[in-house]
Design a protein around this motif. Structure first.
Motif, PDB file in Angstrom:
ATOM      1  N   TYR A 121      11.310  75.964 -41.175  1.00  0.00           N
ATOM      2  CA  TYR A 121      12.358  75.322 -41.983  1.00  0.00           C
ATOM      3  C   TYR A 121      12.244  73.798 -41.893  1.00  0.00           C
ATOM      4  O   TYR A 121      12.222  73.102 -42.904  1.00  0.00           O
ATOM      5  CB  TYR A 121      13.718  75.816 -41.491  1.00  0.00           C
ATOM      6  CG  TYR A 121      14.915  75.212 -42.184  1.00  0.00           C
ATOM      7  CD1 TYR A 121      15.114  75.405 -43.549  1.00  0.00           C
ATOM      8  CD2 TYR A 121      15.867  74.472 -41.471  1.00  0.00           C
ATOM      9  CE1 TYR A 121      16.235  74.864 -44.184  1.00  0.00           C
ATOM     10  CE2 TYR A 121      16.975  73.935 -42.101  1.00  0.00           C
ATOM     11  CZ  TYR A 121      17.161  74.137 -43.453  1.00  0.00           C
ATOM     12  OH  TYR A 121      18.258  73.599 -44.080  1.00  0.00           O
ATOM     13  N   HIS A 122      12.152  73.292 -40.697  1.00  0.00           N
ATOM     14  CA  HIS A 122      12.105  71.835 -40.527  1.00  0.00           C
ATOM     15  C   HIS A 122      10.826  71.229 -41.110  1.00  0.00           C
ATOM     16  O   HIS A 122      10.821  70.085 -41.543  1.00  0.00           O
ATOM     17  CB  HIS A 122      12.251  71.459 -39.050  1.00  0.00           C
ATOM     18  CG  HIS A 122      13.663  71.594 -38.564  1.00  0.00           C
ATOM     19  ND1 HIS A 122      13.977  71.783 -37.240  1.00  0.00           N
ATOM     20  CD2 HIS A 122      14.834  71.571 -39.221  1.00  0.00           C
ATOM     21  CE1 HIS A 122      15.292  71.874 -37.105  1.00  0.00           C
ATOM     22  NE2 HIS A 122      15.826  71.754 -38.294  1.00  0.00           N
ATOM     23  N   VAL A 125      11.420  72.195 -45.408  1.00  0.00           N
ATOM     24  CA  VAL A 125      12.660  72.060 -46.189  1.00  0.00           C
ATOM     25  C   VAL A 125      12.591  70.835 -47.094  1.00  0.00           C
ATOM     26  O   VAL A 125      12.054  69.799 -46.731  1.00  0.00           O
ATOM     27  CB  VAL A 125      13.897  71.991 -45.262  1.00  0.00           C
ATOM     28  CG1 VAL A 125      13.890  70.738 -44.406  1.00  0.00           C
ATOM     29  CG2 VAL A 125      15.196  72.070 -46.068  1.00  0.00           C
ATOM     30  N   SER A 126      13.123  71.011 -48.283  1.00  0.00           N
ATOM     31  CA  SER A 126      13.158  69.894 -49.211  1.00  0.00           C
ATOM     32  C   SER A 126      14.467  69.912 -49.976  1.00  0.00           C
ATOM     33  O   SER A 126      14.855  70.937 -50.528  1.00  0.00           O
ATOM     34  CB  SER A 126      11.997  70.010 -50.192  1.00  0.00           C
ATOM     35  OG  SER A 126      12.182  69.087 -51.235  1.00  0.00           O
ATOM     36  N   ALA A 127      15.133  68.761 -49.994  1.00  0.00           N
ATOM     37  CA  ALA A 127      16.388  68.666 -50.737  1.00  0.00           C
ATOM     38  C   ALA A 127      16.127  68.514 -52.224  1.00  0.00           C
ATOM     39  O   ALA A 127      17.020  68.560 -53.038  1.00  0.00           O
ATOM     40  CB  ALA A 127      17.207  67.494 -50.226  1.00  0.00           C
ATOM     41  N   LYS A 128      14.863  68.326 -52.541  1.00  0.00           N
ATOM     42  CA  LYS A 128      14.520  68.047 -53.930  1.00  0.00           C
ATOM     43  C   LYS A 128      14.536  69.303 -54.774  1.00  0.00           C
ATOM     44  O   LYS A 128      13.926  70.301 -54.440  1.00  0.00           O
ATOM     45  CB  LYS A 128      13.121  67.442 -53.995  1.00  0.00           C
ATOM     46  CG  LYS A 128      13.161  66.052 -54.529  1.00  0.00           C
ATOM     47  CD  LYS A 128      11.783  65.496 -54.730  1.00  0.00           C
ATOM     48  CE  LYS A 128      11.969  64.085 -55.270  1.00  0.00           C
ATOM     49  NZ  LYS A 128      10.766  63.447 -55.685  1.00  0.00           N
ATOM     50  N   PRO A 156      17.783  73.136 -48.517  1.00  0.00           N
ATOM     51  CA  PRO A 156      18.631  73.222 -47.323  1.00  0.00           C
ATOM     52  C   PRO A 156      19.638  74.365 -47.435  1.00  0.00           C
ATOM     53  O   PRO A 156      20.167  74.625 -48.506  1.00  0.00           O
ATOM     54  CB  PRO A 156      19.361  71.871 -47.311  1.00  0.00           C
ATOM     55  CG  PRO A 156      18.496  70.955 -48.099  1.00  0.00           C
ATOM     56  CD  PRO A 156      17.860  71.814 -49.154  1.00  0.00           C
ATOM     57  N   VAL A 157      19.840  75.044 -46.327  1.00  0.00           N
ATOM     58  CA  VAL A 157      20.793  76.149 -46.299  1.00  0.00           C
ATOM     59  C   VAL A 157      22.202  75.571 -46.388  1.00  0.00           C
ATOM     60  O   VAL A 157      22.472  74.483 -45.865  1.00  0.00           O
ATOM     61  CB  VAL A 157      20.605  76.982 -45.020  1.00  0.00           C
ATOM     62  CG1 VAL A 157      20.813  76.159 -43.766  1.00  0.00           C
ATOM     63  CG2 VAL A 157      21.490  78.219 -44.999  1.00  0.00           C
ATOM     64  N   TYR A 158      23.078  76.262 -47.093  1.00  0.00           N
ATOM     65  CA  TYR A 158      24.487  75.840 -47.154  1.00  0.00           C
ATOM     66  C   TYR A 158      25.165  76.366 -45.904  1.00  0.00           C
ATOM     67  O   TYR A 158      25.341  77.562 -45.741  1.00  0.00           O
ATOM     68  CB  TYR A 158      25.159  76.383 -48.414  1.00  0.00           C
ATOM     69  CG  TYR A 158      26.599  75.961 -48.559  1.00  0.00           C
ATOM     70  CD1 TYR A 158      26.919  74.653 -48.909  1.00  0.00           C
ATOM     71  CD2 TYR A 158      27.638  76.859 -48.329  1.00  0.00           C
ATOM     72  CE1 TYR A 158      28.232  74.264 -49.028  1.00  0.00           C
ATOM     73  CE2 TYR A 158      28.961  76.462 -48.457  1.00  0.00           C
ATOM     74  CZ  TYR A 158      29.254  75.169 -48.806  1.00  0.00           C
ATOM     75  OH  TYR A 158      30.561  74.775 -48.921  1.00  0.00           O
ATOM     76  N   GLY A 159      25.502  75.480 -45.008  1.00  0.00           N
ATOM     77  CA  GLY A 159      26.025  75.908 -43.714  1.00  0.00           C
ATOM     78  C   GLY A 159      24.928  75.783 -42.676  1.00  0.00           C
ATOM     79  O   GLY A 159      24.129  74.864 -42.738  1.00  0.00           O
ATOM     80  N   ASP A 160      24.867  76.721 -41.761  1.00  0.00           N
ATOM     81  CA  ASP A 160      23.957  76.600 -40.630  1.00  0.00           C
ATOM     82  C   ASP A 160      23.113  77.858 -40.536  1.00  0.00           C
ATOM     83  O   ASP A 160      23.633  78.949 -40.354  1.00  0.00           O
ATOM     84  CB  ASP A 160      24.804  76.387 -39.372  1.00  0.00           C
ATOM     85  CG  ASP A 160      24.026  76.600 -38.102  1.00  0.00           C
ATOM     86  OD1 ASP A 160      22.780  76.561 -38.131  1.00  0.00           O
ATOM     87  OD2 ASP A 160      24.677  76.799 -37.064  1.00  0.00           O
ATOM     88  N   MET A 163      23.617  80.224 -37.665  1.00  0.00           N
ATOM     89  CA  MET A 163      24.943  80.850 -37.614  1.00  0.00           C
ATOM     90  C   MET A 163      25.487  80.863 -36.185  1.00  0.00           C
ATOM     91  O   MET A 163      26.239  81.774 -35.809  1.00  0.00           O
ATOM     92  CB  MET A 163      24.914  82.254 -38.218  1.00  0.00           C
ATOM     93  CG  MET A 163      24.455  82.232 -39.678  1.00  0.00           C
ATOM     94  SD  MET A 163      24.524  83.848 -40.452  1.00  0.00           S
ATOM     95  CE  MET A 163      23.188  83.703 -41.652  1.00  0.00           C
ATOM     96  N   TYR A 165      23.814  81.221 -33.357  1.00  0.00           N
ATOM     97  CA  TYR A 165      23.028  81.962 -32.372  1.00  0.00           C
ATOM     98  C   TYR A 165      21.963  81.069 -31.732  1.00  0.00           C
ATOM     99  O   TYR A 165      21.502  80.099 -32.337  1.00  0.00           O
ATOM    100  CB  TYR A 165      22.326  83.148 -33.033  1.00  0.00           C
ATOM    101  CG  TYR A 165      23.249  84.268 -33.458  1.00  0.00           C
ATOM    102  CD1 TYR A 165      23.915  85.036 -32.509  1.00  0.00           C
ATOM    103  CD2 TYR A 165      23.438  84.570 -34.801  1.00  0.00           C
ATOM    104  CE1 TYR A 165      24.748  86.084 -32.902  1.00  0.00           C
ATOM    105  CE2 TYR A 165      24.275  85.619 -35.194  1.00  0.00           C
ATOM    106  CZ  TYR A 165      24.919  86.364 -34.242  1.00  0.00           C
ATOM    107  OH  TYR A 165      25.726  87.404 -34.613  1.00  0.00           O
ATOM    108  N   PRO A 328      23.727  83.327 -47.215  1.00  0.00           N
ATOM    109  CA  PRO A 328      24.613  82.705 -46.226  1.00  0.00           C
ATOM    110  C   PRO A 328      25.573  83.709 -45.591  1.00  0.00           C
ATOM    111  O   PRO A 328      26.131  84.556 -46.269  1.00  0.00           O
ATOM    112  CB  PRO A 328      25.386  81.661 -47.044  1.00  0.00           C
ATOM    113  CG  PRO A 328      24.554  81.396 -48.249  1.00  0.00           C
ATOM    114  CD  PRO A 328      23.857  82.705 -48.545  1.00  0.00           C
TER     115      PRO A 328
END
Lengths: 353, 439
Positions: A121-122, A125-128, A156-160, A163, A165, A328
């Motif tokens: 993910y890191h 991930v792209s906000a674009k 990006p995931v909405y939230g975390d 979750m 964990y 989510p």
């Protein structure tokens, strides 16, 4: 809902009635054991004469940390896929039972962890995003048509995504598409061809040569030694690899989180399935997930039990169109990675559009 | 073994937010209990006309939830700043909801004034566009006698929140339903958890930790041909005058849960800090990428609230309540300490908002969320102002203020110059704590 005792009783009763099937089951078990022994004699000590029994893959994250996981060789063989008609808790989509030949492949001993999924993910991930979702879909369709890798990573995931964990818990709440994309990423990163197991490979590995209900046997009282499920999970996922493995060294095949497999879901899938390395229907709407999860009652913890993406799995995303990457709030769905040995075996993007 | 819906439902319980099984069954149950003969909608028919103001992903979702909630609901009118968004969402909704989507080309509107036409053609108005316009459009809908669902935040500045409050009061007088998109209040698991806290399960609340730490809102490449104001509207989360920034836009959910736990009190004061450290390219507009705010209640209880929109960092989305006898995690619906408890169930709060809205319309018993929607939003506004100015801000101060981000919503015109412009290097000016003055 049947209580557990009633379920156990039903199983005994069912097996009792079907003595013939038990005998047949024992024969299959014996065959599987024999082929396992034969395989080990052939392959184990000398790598030149066959693939290693297991290996450890190590990935270096963007920030320089190392994350490792273990892959074990699942020996090739033949098994009876699906459940017999008398099996308590059985649903119609688990039949007909049919013989399936599976080539050897590697399977991760654990469900993909949050730590490993965060590394992906890191890194990707792209906000674009493109101007509109439809334009984005169009663009991706073009890229796919031109055989270009369309997706580099999720939005990006909405939230975390975790979750709440910890890192050693299974990664959760990703769409099937996202799980596939992870395998692509892992393949590029390591030079090995990672992918989701097919549904048949998954069930074969879960049974690990056995022909009984749970792989370890038919006694649900033993389930808590092998799996996190409704009765013992306390409403949470758990660290991977804390229960007993099955006969082939795989943890948490049953319980903890349901695992995405490659195949589209169809209740009819077994009626006209291929008998060698089947890949499921070529078209479909939703994909299969296997193994039950921390909320599952006993009947959903059987090796043959099938589940699939339901409409509600997307309800944590209040938008339309729904995210292609995330489910989510859905902390019961994850996956584990497989790797092909035979280059002609199923590839991640083969067959399905 | 039976595999009825009931057993399926039971197997599908999770401590988490949402119902895994389809929500259809629940919705049907609600609709089925209604007495449709009493309806007084759209000239005596059983049809309820739904209009949407804003055609982003969230309002398309809200439209689908409205149509799911009530089989007599019809999507009748839509507007957005951009016509292509209207047409795109109409198409998707038609595919999903078929004949319930009746909006024709004559009822698709674009530009800043589209809202007027949508309100005219609807019985219920769903508002989820740039938050700057939420209060103004909600007031216009209520003045026209329409029921309202409006997304959070309920204003981005003190003037806006006060207008929203007046709109909710007018709705009350007129017997119109006025429903908030602060979805936590519609989550039955959160409600059960808060109820237990109110009943003393963790003793006295001492402090609350609120986290909304995650990646940024999506960014888009600037399409050729867009004017500056169109560009800013197309990426509205990244401009303060449209979205109000992240404390107001997102942390408001957390602050709403905090205020709920504190029995719908507002804090007396707060101090905040914030800035922009990673998401600094011009494409990220003029918002901050991290904020933290400490709020203090009468009696001394504190909220430590954090939000961040940065990739590659520790993410968390949680509301942790620390009490004298234990601890509660609202979003996980769990309590530890003297009492150990967890909620088992499933809930889709987004769908519930609409189930309750339409049930209220059918029964003639209006539901009005105005009280907490204004309070929780004002709490977020005071925190945001404190982050920008670097000053302590009191509840009294923020409520006395009539500050607003210019221009006023009613003064926005198609083709206007936007209130903020990029400098020579393409970047937009951002607030400077210690120098920026707001209230």
């Amino acid at each position: 809902m049947l209580s557990w005792n009633r379920f156990a009783y039903s199983i005994k009763k069912a097996w009792g009635k079907q003595g013939l099937k038990v005998n047949r089951g024992v024969k299959h078990l014996a065959l599987a054991v024999l082929s396992l022994i034969a395989f080990q004699c052939r392959g184990a000590p000398d790598e030149a004469r066959g693939p290693a029994k297991s290996y450890t893959e190590t990935v270096t994250t963007k920030s320089g940390e190392k994350v490792s996981f273990k892959m074990v060789l699942v020996p090739g063989g033949t098994f009876l896929m699906g459940s017999p008609e008398g099996e308590p808790g059985r649903k119609d989509d688990e039949g007909p039972q049919h013989k399936v030949r599976i080539d050897q492949f590697y399977l991760c001993t654990t469900e993909t962890t949050i730590e490993l999924f965060l590394a992906y993910y890191h890194e990707t991930v792209s906000a674009k995003k493109d101007f509109t979702e439809t334009e984005q879909a169009k663009k991706e369709a073009e890229l796919v048509a031109n055989d270009v890798d369309a997706a580099t990573g999720p939005t990006p995931v909405y939230g975390d995504m975790t979750m709440g964990y910890g890192k050693t818990h299974p990664a959760i709440g990703m769409t099937w598409h996202n799980a596939m994309n992870f395998c692509e990423w892992l393949s590029k990163k390591t030079g090995r061809k990672y992918r989701l197991p097919t549904e048949a490979e998954w069930e074969y590995a879960c049974r690990a040569g056995a022909t009984n209900v749970f792989g370890f046997g038919n006694d649900p009282n033993q389930l808590a030694e092998f799996a996190w499920y409704k009765t013992n999970s306390d409403g949470e996922t758990h660290e991977v690899g804390k229960k007993k493995t099955n006969a082939w060294g795989l943890y948490d095949m049953l319980g903890n989180v349901s695992e995405w497999v490659y195949d589209f879901y169809s209740p009819q899938a077994y009626k006209d399935a291929a008998n060698t390395n089947p890949r499921g229907p070529t078209t479909g709407k939703v994909h299969v997930a296997r193994g039950g999860d921390y909320t599952s009652p006993i009947e959903d913890m059987r090796c043959a039990a099938r589940t699939f993406e339901e409409e509600g799995w997307r309800s944590g995303d209040p938008q339309i169109p729904k995210s292609k990457w995330w489910l989510p709030g859905m902390d019961f769905i994850g996956f584990r990675a497989a790797m092909s040995i035979d280059p002609n075996a199923v590839k991640p993007n083969d067959g399905q559009k | 073994m039976a595999h009825s819906n009931e057993s399926k439902k039971e197997t599908r319980t999770t401590r988490r937010d949402f119902l895994k099984a389809s929500t259809l069954a629940a919705s049907v149950a609600v609709s089925g209990a209604l007495d449709v003969s009493r309806s007084v909608f759209a000239a005596g028919s059983d049809i309820i006309r739904v209009g949407v103001i804003g055609c982003g992903g969230r309002n398309a979702g809200a439209a689908a939830q409205a149509l799911t909630a009530d089989s007599g609901a019809r999507l009748a009118a839509m507007c957005d700043i951009f016509m292509d968004r209207v047409k795109e969402k109409r198409q998707i909704l038609k595919e999903q909801k078929g004949s319930q989507v009746t909006v024709d080309d004559d009822h698709c509107f674009a530009g800043f004034d589209g809202y007027k036409h949508v309100i005219e053609s609807s019985d219920v108005v769903l508002i989820a566009n740039a938050a700057k316009f939420h209060p103004f459009h909600a007031m216009a809908a209520v003045e026209a006698g329409k029921h309202v669902f409006v997304e959070k935040p309920h204003g981005i500045d003190p003037a806006g929140v006060k207008l929203m409050q007046r709109a909710s009061e007018l709705a009350k007088q007129k017997g119109l339903s006025f429903i908030s998109g602060l979805h936590s209040r519609y989550h039955t698991g959160y409600a059960e958890t808060v109820k237990r806290i109110h009943d003393g399960a963790i003793g006295d609340v001492v402090a609350i930790e609120e986290n909304f730490l995650r990646g940024p809102y999506g960014v888009i490449d600037r399409k050729p041909g867009l004017s500056e104001v169109e560009w800013q509207c197309s990426t509205q989360y990244h401009f303060r005058w449209l979205s109000g920034d992240d404390v107001v836009q997102s942390l408001v959910h957390n602050l709403d849960r905090s205020s709920w736990v504190m029995r719908n009190q507002a804090p007396v004061k707060c101090h905040g800090l914030g800035g922009r450290s990673s998401m600094t390219e011009p494409i990220y507009g003029d918002v901050f990428d991290h904020h933290s705010v400490v709020y203090e209640f009468e009696g001394g209880a504190l909220i430590y609230a954090f939000c961040r929109t940065t990739n590659g960092c520790y993410d968390s989305s949680s509301s942790i309540i620390l009490g004298s006898k234990g601890k509660a995690d609202i979003m996980r619906c769990r309590i530890w300490g003297e009492t150990n408890w967890r909620w088992e169930g499933g809930c889709d709060p987004y769908q519930r908002e609409h189930d309750i809205l339409f049930a209220a319309i059918r029964s003639g018993k209006a539901v009005n969320n105005g009280d907490y929607m204004a309070r929780s939003t004002m709490i977020s506004v005071m925190g945001q102002i404190s982050c920008y100015t670097g000053k302590e801000v009191t509840w009294e101060q923020v409520n006395k203020s009539d500050f607003y981000y210019p221009p006023k919503p009613e003064e926005c015109r198609d083709g206007m110059e936007p209130p903020v412009k990029a400098g020579a290097d393409g970047s937009y000016p951002v607030p400077r704590p210690g120098f920026t003055q707001m209230i």
